[in-house]
Design an enzyme around this catalytic site. Sequence first.
Site, short mmCIF file in Angstrom:
data_model
loop_
_atom_site.label_atom_id
_atom_site.label_comp_id
_atom_site.label_asym_id
_atom_site.label_seq_id
_atom_site.Cartn_x
_atom_site.Cartn_y
_atom_site.Cartn_z
N HIS A 107 0.88 -1.17 0.00
CA HIS A 107 0.00 0.00 0.00
C HIS A 107 0.91 1.22 0.00
CE1 HIS A 107 -3.29 2.65 0.57
NE2 HIS A 107 -3.21 2.79 1.88
N SER A 251 -35.59 -10.28 -8.51
CA SER A 251 -36.95 -10.25 -9.06
C SER A 251 -37.18 -8.98 -9.86
CB SER A 251 -37.98 -10.33 -7.93
OG SER A 251 -37.99 -9.12 -7.19
#
Length: 330
Positions: A107, A251
């Site tokens: 990092h 859905s």
Amino acid sequence: MEIYYDNNTTLDAVKDKVIAVIGYGSQGRAQSLNMKDSGLNVIVGLRPNGPSWEKAKSDGHEVMTVEEASERADIVHILIPDEVQLTVYENQIKPYLKEGKTLGFSHGYNIHYGYIVPPKGVNVIMVAPKSPGAMVRKTYLDGFGVPGLVCVERDETGEALDIALGMAKAEGLTRAGVIKTTFKEETETDLFGEQAVLCGGVTELIKAGFETLVEAGYSPEMAYFETCNELKLIVDLIYQKGLSGMWHDVSNTAEYGGLSRRNRVINEESKRAMKEILKEIQDGRFAREWALENISGKAHLNAMRRLEREHLIETTGKKLRKMCGLEREE
């Protein structure tokens, strides 16, 4: 964008070098074991008699103090938390950084913001798996790997990129693909993702949804299931299939409701706040704030941790996770 794979990388630049991994947490363990299993000469530098010392030894590593490892190594790969790197670097690593050595990170925080300034003649590179350490290790053992990043901040020997790519290959990252980027880009995008989306944004969205349902009279248990527990199902779909794939799999009701109402929650005001967060990262305000927080003994962070633990969503979630077998009884 440059992407490197197994077929255009080699171990030549690292096969005869000693690599000292400093730290043996999730990433330290995974990266050191993968490189060792790939045939590289890896040693581990740790605090004497610390909790990781015996663990690293039992994993088959040669373990020594940070000072000893830094003196012996050609490549010193620092894999300890950002907030302690400067102290360890100044006292235990810097005195042994001779010309021609390489300093590695996963990092870019301390290099990008100038807290660590390596001496002249030392390469500065980054090898960053884009995955938690456990997955870095598991995918390697499965014969594949996770994607990663490589960066070169300073090339003093003319082989810094080859060293970074060699380490990435040994860790299994080039099996999936390694992207070449910069310390600036990696650091700033990583911090932004954590603060605005992955850690900060998501958790606050979950809590706001939970509180809205509870304040409307719904049970905390139902609120938890609908705003927190089921999030994993959606994130897994996005991870596997992207946004469009997720919409395809839920859905039609969920798809229409989500698409038609999402910008009432996350909108231009939210983006303005995100832009301000990004600006604080880019100009160093966040880094200065985090430095002061550590000087204070993390007083503000500890207070925020306490408030988070005491929130109703946490007490409710703890009970429901036990029901689901995700947590054991204390």
